[in-house]
Design a protein around this motif. Structure first.
Motif, PDB file in Angstrom:
ATOM      1  N   ASN A 396       5.813  -4.703  -2.835  1.00 55.32           N
ATOM      2  CA  ASN A 396       5.409  -3.991  -2.129  1.00 55.32           C
ATOM      3  C   ASN A 396       6.638  -3.206  -1.343  1.00 55.32           C
ATOM      4  O   ASN A 396       7.108  -2.150  -1.205  1.00 55.32           O
ATOM      5  N   ILE A 397       6.649  -3.747  -1.554  1.00 51.43           N
ATOM      6  CA  ILE A 397       8.408  -4.037   0.590  1.00 51.43           C
ATOM      7  C   ILE A 397       9.367  -3.750  -0.648  1.00 51.43           C
ATOM      8  O   ILE A 397      10.552  -2.969   0.194  1.00 51.43           O
ATOM      9  N   LYS A 398       9.765  -4.710  -1.508  1.00 49.17           N
ATOM     10  CA  LYS A 398      11.193  -4.794  -2.233  1.00 49.17           C
ATOM     11  C   LYS A 398      10.935  -3.155  -3.134  1.00 49.17           C
ATOM     12  O   LYS A 398      12.137  -2.712  -3.410  1.00 49.17           O
ATOM     13  N   ASN A 399      10.574  -3.020  -3.468  1.00 53.57           N
ATOM     14  CA  ASN A 399      10.073  -1.603  -4.152  1.00 53.57           C
ATOM     15  C   ASN A 399       9.720  -0.917  -4.316  1.00 53.57           C
ATOM     16  O   ASN A 399       9.348   0.833  -4.227  1.00 53.57           O
ATOM     17  N   ARG A 400       9.938  -0.377  -2.288  1.00 47.30           N
ATOM     18  CA  ARG A 400       9.230   0.615  -1.637  1.00 47.30           C
ATOM     19  C   ARG A 400       9.492   1.823  -1.646  1.00 47.30           C
ATOM     20  O   ARG A 400       9.075   2.804  -1.807  1.00 47.30           O
ATOM     21  N   ASN A 401      11.174   2.203  -2.002  1.00 45.18           N
ATOM     22  CA  ASN A 401      12.095   2.976  -2.505  1.00 45.18           C
ATOM     23  C   ASN A 401      11.862   3.520  -3.538  1.00 45.18           C
ATOM     24  O   ASN A 401      12.730   4.465  -4.111  1.00 45.18           O
ATOM     25  N   GLN A 402      10.949   2.943  -4.693  1.00 48.34           N
ATOM     26  CA  GLN A 402      10.199   3.231  -6.227  1.00 48.34           C
ATOM     27  C   GLN A 402       9.633   4.145  -6.055  1.00 48.34           C
ATOM     28  O   GLN A 402       8.434   4.250  -5.526  1.00 48.34           O
ATOM     29  N   LYS A 403       9.664   5.093  -6.740  1.00 47.58           N
ATOM     30  CA  LYS A 403       8.937   6.303  -6.682  1.00 47.58           C
ATOM     31  C   LYS A 403       7.417   6.117  -6.743  1.00 47.58           C
ATOM     32  O   LYS A 403       7.006   7.059  -6.711  1.00 47.58           O
ATOM     33  N   PRO A 410       3.592   3.523  -0.031  1.00 47.69           N
ATOM     34  CA  PRO A 410       3.340   1.814   0.464  1.00 47.69           C
ATOM     35  C   PRO A 410       2.920   1.246   1.879  1.00 47.69           C
ATOM     36  O   PRO A 410       2.254   0.190   1.857  1.00 47.69           O
ATOM     37  N   TYR A 411       3.024   1.855   2.917  1.00 48.52           N
ATOM     38  CA  TYR A 411       2.117   1.407   4.314  1.00 48.52           C
ATOM     39  C   TYR A 411       0.518   1.183   4.270  1.00 48.52           C
ATOM     40  O   TYR A 411       0.366   0.799   4.958  1.00 48.52           O
ATOM     41  N   MET A 412       0.264   2.041   3.587  1.00 48.80           N
ATOM     42  CA  MET A 412      -1.372   1.865   3.491  1.00 48.80           C
ATOM     43  C   MET A 412      -1.058   0.535   2.619  1.00 48.80           C
ATOM     44  O   MET A 412      -2.007  -0.375   2.229  1.00 48.80           O
ATOM     45  N   ASN A 413      -0.546   0.703   1.502  1.00 48.17           N
ATOM     46  CA  ASN A 413      -0.887  -0.958   0.435  1.00 48.17           C
ATOM     47  C   ASN A 413      -0.427  -1.944   1.613  1.00 48.17           C
ATOM     48  O   ASN A 413      -1.263  -3.061   1.286  1.00 48.17           O
ATOM     49  N   ASN A 414       0.351  -2.218   2.493  1.00 43.02           N
ATOM     50  CA  ASN A 414       0.759  -3.185   3.609  1.00 43.02           C
ATOM     51  C   ASN A 414      -0.967  -3.607   3.962  1.00 43.02           C
ATOM     52  O   ASN A 414      -0.769  -4.483   3.987  1.00 43.02           O
ATOM     53  N   MET A 464      -7.519   1.971   1.675  1.00 38.93           N
ATOM     54  CA  MET A 464      -7.936   2.727   0.696  1.00 38.93           C
ATOM     55  C   MET A 464      -8.091   3.858   0.497  1.00 38.93           C
ATOM     56  O   MET A 464      -8.373   5.053  -0.448  1.00 38.93           O
ATOM     57  N   PHE A 465      -9.180   3.715   1.529  1.00 41.92           N
ATOM     58  CA  PHE A 465     -10.305   5.116   1.361  1.00 41.92           C
ATOM     59  C   PHE A 465      -9.313   6.160   1.870  1.00 41.92           C
ATOM     60  O   PHE A 465      -9.425   8.095   1.417  1.00 41.92           O
ATOM     61  N   ALA A 466      -8.506   5.887   2.701  1.00 41.17           N
ATOM     62  CA  ALA A 466      -7.637   7.377   3.196  1.00 41.17           C
ATOM     63  C   ALA A 466      -6.739   7.513   2.267  1.00 41.17           C
ATOM     64  O   ALA A 466      -5.957   8.611   2.284  1.00 41.17           O
ATOM     65  N   LYS A 467      -6.056   6.952   1.231  1.00 39.19           N
ATOM     66  CA  LYS A 467      -4.940   7.235   0.530  1.00 39.19           C
ATOM     67  C   LYS A 467      -5.932   8.079  -0.489  1.00 39.19           C
ATOM     68  O   LYS A 467      -5.403   9.426  -0.630  1.00 39.19           O
ATOM     69  N   THR A 468      -6.920   8.411  -0.714  1.00 42.45           N
ATOM     70  CA  THR A 468      -7.795   8.803  -2.128  1.00 42.45           C
ATOM     71  C   THR A 468      -8.205   9.750  -0.987  1.00 42.45           C
ATOM     72  O   THR A 468      -8.296  11.089  -1.630  1.00 42.45           O
ATOM     73  N   TRP A 469      -8.391   9.968   0.152  1.00 41.40           N
ATOM     74  CA  TRP A 469      -8.616  11.214   0.725  1.00 41.40           C
ATOM     75  C   TRP A 469      -7.472  12.509   1.046  1.00 41.40           C
ATOM     76  O   TRP A 469      -7.814  13.141   0.603  1.00 41.40           O
TER      77      TRP A 469
END
Length: 834
Positions: A396-403, A410-414, A464-469
């Motif tokens: 996730n950190i390595k590819n954080r700039n990938q579209k 990515p912050y939520m993924n972390n 996870m729920f915050a992203k979906t919100w």
């Protein structure tokens, strides 16, 4: 006195006093009732009585029977011997079982006094009249292993039958009963019981009988010059076939006691008063009566029954111990009351176990702990899960700039990964119990592991729920305004959820903190076969109002899960994989919910099995954390490896190059979401359907016009006048089909090799022909097509390349695109399906 009749015995005594010569002493008394009556009246005649067979403890009362002596030990004489035996085998807990007869009750009461203060507990005292089974059950219920019995032969058979039924025999129990029963005593009473002979003998095996010794086992010469063995041989020879009595030795020693008493009295009289002799004794001579009394009390010699000595009128004799071994009684030891010494003959006592029975069930508390191999295996699985989570974090950190990753926050993924790792870490703490840590440390772990698991759950699913919100908030934006929701706001939402968790946990810790409690379970037999019982104990983390606090936590987590389910359902139609994880969230919630319910139920039912409980809890945490992380990150990883652009495109719309450039300038997720508005799309599709119906109606009008043109050329003016409005309506229709409607007519253009004729031109050479032929002339056909072509063009725009079906701005005029221009009238067009 042998008739055991009180009246006859008392009359015989009075007749001897009245009609007989003066008696110096009374020798005899076998029956306890007759003897006690005579002994109580002797004080009035200053007579000393010596009995060789009365063993009743009642006669030991010197206030009531001051002139009574006996050469046979009292029934109470066995109690000091029993005390010595109990101390020898370190039995400190016993129970008594007594028949409701005065003789046995007196022995039991004296035994209670002897044991009192000797650090020996009488845990249960039972008595019975006819049926001893109830009392035997009570003894077993009170875990009495050493039973001191006082009952006759008839009741002894019933007692051992009940003991067999209750399994109170064998290596765990020891019965100590009177030893004065007749030889083969059980055979006389076996028929009166409901017990089989073999069962009775099995229950009797190993019991210890206690009784006085009939003859001394020593080889010393007695006062008579004979050894006890020589005396017994001579006695048996003289009695012949007559019945033997176990009191004959005491009667023999009794004669010697009387002789020594009279001798001592004569010596005393000779030394103190030469004028008085024993022959001068009469029933009113208190002085000589006292001399006889003191002389007998001071008598001491070695007789055939052992050392003869009196203490307060009671014989200090020898007590023997016999044991029932293989259907016969075997002497196993003796107790010398004079020396207060117990001797066990060559360890002849045989216990049915490897060691003497315990005086009670030895309860060994055993902590039920988590198996070290099980803890190691689950810890290894947990470490693998944490390694997987770390790999996802690195990805996730390595590819954080990938579209693809950038659009998925990515912050939520972390935070999701962090929550999973906290949940994994709690497994290590759940497996630490009293076998690894101290009680104080265990109590601290109770709180720490609860906090870690609670915070980890909220962090993972909250992110996870915050992203979906955010997806829900943008896609449900009915005003279609540009809406930017930054990650800082999502972090605030997760922080708010954690704040609620912290408030609950802090209140829990302050008001009713978790404590270490120990739960004790029912005793179990020792697996090694030892005579001990294992009482399993288990450590728990509990408090006073455990149910209430767990209810609050479960309710909050349940509402969080329901909120996540709602968001996943609302965003299910958003088809941009990089933005929408609703499908995976739904799968995660389903799996986590089912596993948590099953895990909680099974964990509650296996409270007494720590290995099973820990295994269930650990596997549930591992499964839930692993499945959640895999559902979130594995699809992204696969998509990034295979087709990273496909994840950022909407399945329903195709972005133009200009739109993609615009997306790179602004927030990718926000712009894409604005273009892919589901609610707007549904509205446009509804409008498109309405316009198609309108086109169908106008097609019918067009067909009528065409037919009229075939009839007469003069109706052209009519078409222009009467259908002008309809044609305008046709030209104003904007069709927004998506290019997938297969029911439309297909229009094909065919280029004519001849130069196209212009609208309104005519050939003068053709004017003189027939009117019908003139109508079907090439000039008329070209004229009609020049009128129909613009109408057909707008009616079937999607089929011939009119308005782009995927155009995001349907309100733009079709003429803005080269594909929307009218077909020049110079081309000849063939319309199929008209």
């Amino acid at each position: 006195f042998f008739q055991c009749d009180n009246a006859k015995g008392l009359k015989a005594f009075y007749d001897a006093i009245k009609y007989g010569p003066n008696h110096l002493m009374v020798f005899g008394g076998v029956c306890a009732t007759v003897t006690s009556i005579i002994a109580e009246s002797l004080k009035g005649w200053n007579l000393v009585q010596l009995s060789f067979a009365a063993t009743t403890p009642e006669l030991a009362d010197k206030k009531k029977y001051p002139y009574f002596f006996r050469t046979v030990p009292s029934d109470n004489a066995v109690n000091p011997a029993i005390l010595k035996l109990l101390k020898h085998y370190h039995w400190k807990r016993v129970g008594t079982l007594t028949q409701d007869v005065q003789r046995f009750s007196e022995v039991r009461n004296d035994l209670t006094g002897v044991l009192y203060g000797e650090d020996i507990e009488i845990s249960d005292t039972e008595s019975f009249s006819n049926d001893p089974c109830t009392s035997v059950k009570k003894l077993k219920g009170n875990d009495v292993r050493i039973i001191l019995g006082q009952f006759d032969e008839e009741m002894a058979v019933k007692v051992f039958c009940c003991a067999y039924d209750e399994e109170m025999y064998g290596s765990k129990y020891q019965w100590i009963i009177p030893g004065w029963y007749e030889n083969l005593w059980w055979e006389s009473w076996i028929n009166s019981s409901q017990c089989l002979s073999k069962n009775l003998l099995a229950a009797m095996e190993g019991y210890i009988g206690v009784d006085f010794e009939p003859l001394s086992s020593k080889t010393n010469k007695t006062i008579s010059g004979r050894t006890p063995q020589q005396y017994e041989k001579e006695y048996n020879a003289k009695r012949g076939d007559g019945q033997s009595s176990k009191f004959h030795g005491y009667a023999y020693d009794g004669i010697w006691v009387i002789a020594r008493t009279l001798q001592r009295a004569m010596n005393y009289l000779n030394s103190t008063n030469k004028h008085q002799k024993i022959e001068d004794f009469n029933y009113t001579n208190h002085k000589l009566g006292k001399i006889f009394l003191n002389a007998m009390n001071e008598t001491r010699f070695f007789g055939v029954t052992g050392e003869v000595v009196f203490r307060n009128g009671e014989r200090m004799g020898t007590i023997k111990f016999t044991q029932f071994q293989e259907q016969k009684e075997v002497k196993v030891g003796e107790y010398n009351a004079v020396d207060d010494k117990l001797v066990i003959i060559n360890n002849s006592i045989r216990f049915q176990g490897l060691e003497p029975p315990k005086d009670k069930t030895i309860i060994q508390e055993e902590l039920r702990k988590i198996s070290l191999p099980l803890y190691s295996i689950l810890s290894a699985l947990t470490i693998l899960g944490m390694i997987m989570a770390s790999a996802f974090l690195f990805f996730n950190i390595k590819n954080r700039n990938q579209k693809l990753i950038k659009m998925s926050s990515p912050y939520m993924n972390n935070l999701i990964i962090l929550g999973g790792m906290l949940s994994y870490a709690s497994i290590f703490l759940f497996g630490l119990d009293g076998s690894f840590v101290s009680e104080k440390t265990f109590e601290t772990l109770c709180t720490v592991r609860t906090w870690i698991l609670t915070v980890g759950y909220t962090t993972a699913f909250g992110a996870m729920f915050a992203k979906t919100w955010r997806v829900h908030a943008i896609f449900k934006n009915v005003k279609m305004k540009k809406k930017i929701i930054k990650d800082q706001k999502l972090l605030g939402i997760v922080g708010g959820m954690l704040l609620i968790d912290l408030c609950i946990l802090i209140c829990w810790q302050v008001v009713d903190p978790l404590r270490r409690t120990v739960e004790k379970y029912n005793m179990e037999p020792d697996p090694a076969g030892r005579d001990i019982s294992i009482r399993p104990i288990l450590e728990h983390c509990e408090n006073t109002h455990m149910t209430i606090w767990l209810g609050i936590v479960y309710a909050y987590k349940g509402l969080l899960m329901l909120f996540g389910c709602f968001l996943a359902w609302e965003t299910r139609n958003v088809s941009i994989p990089a933005l929408n994880d609703s499908k995976y969230i739904g799968m995660s919630v389903y799996n986590v919910g089912i596993m948590c319910i099953i895990g909680a139920a099974v964990s509650f039912l296996t409270r007494d099995q720590p290995n099973v409980q820990f295994c269930i809890v650990a596997l549930v945490i591992i499964f839930c954390s692993t499945i959640t992380l895999c559902l979130v990150f594995v699809p992204k990883l696969i998509t990034l490896r295979t087709n990273p652009d496909a994840a950022t495109q909407n399945r329903r719309f195709q972005f133009t190059q200009n739109q993609k450039k615009e997306d790179s300038k602004t927030s990718t997720s926000v712009t894409s979401v604005n273009q892919a508005s589901t609610s707007r799309l549904e509205g446009l599709q509804s409008e498109n359907h309405r316009l198609r119906m309108k086109i169908t109606e106008l097609d019918k009008d067009l067909e009528e016009v065409t037919m009229q043109l075939q009839d007469t050329p003069e109706k052209t003016t009519y078409i222009k006048q009467n259908h002008y409005q309809d044609l305008n309506d046709i030209l104003s229709i904007r069709n927004f089909t998506d290019g997938k409607d297969g029911e439309k007519a297909i229009l094909k253009n065919h280029l004519d090799q001849n130069p196209p004729a212009q609208w309104g031109s005519s050939d003068p050479s053709r004017t003189s022909k027939d009117p019908i032929e003139d109508i079907n002339s090439p000039e008329h056909i070209q004229r009609r097509l020049s009128l129909q072509l613009p109408i057909l063009h707008h009616a079937y725009l999607p089929s011939i390349g009119g308005v782009d079906a995927s155009c995001a701005s349907p309100c733009v005029s079709p003429s803005a695109s080269p594909r929307h221009r009218h077909v020049p009238p110079s081309f000849r067009v063939m319309v199929s399906g008209l």
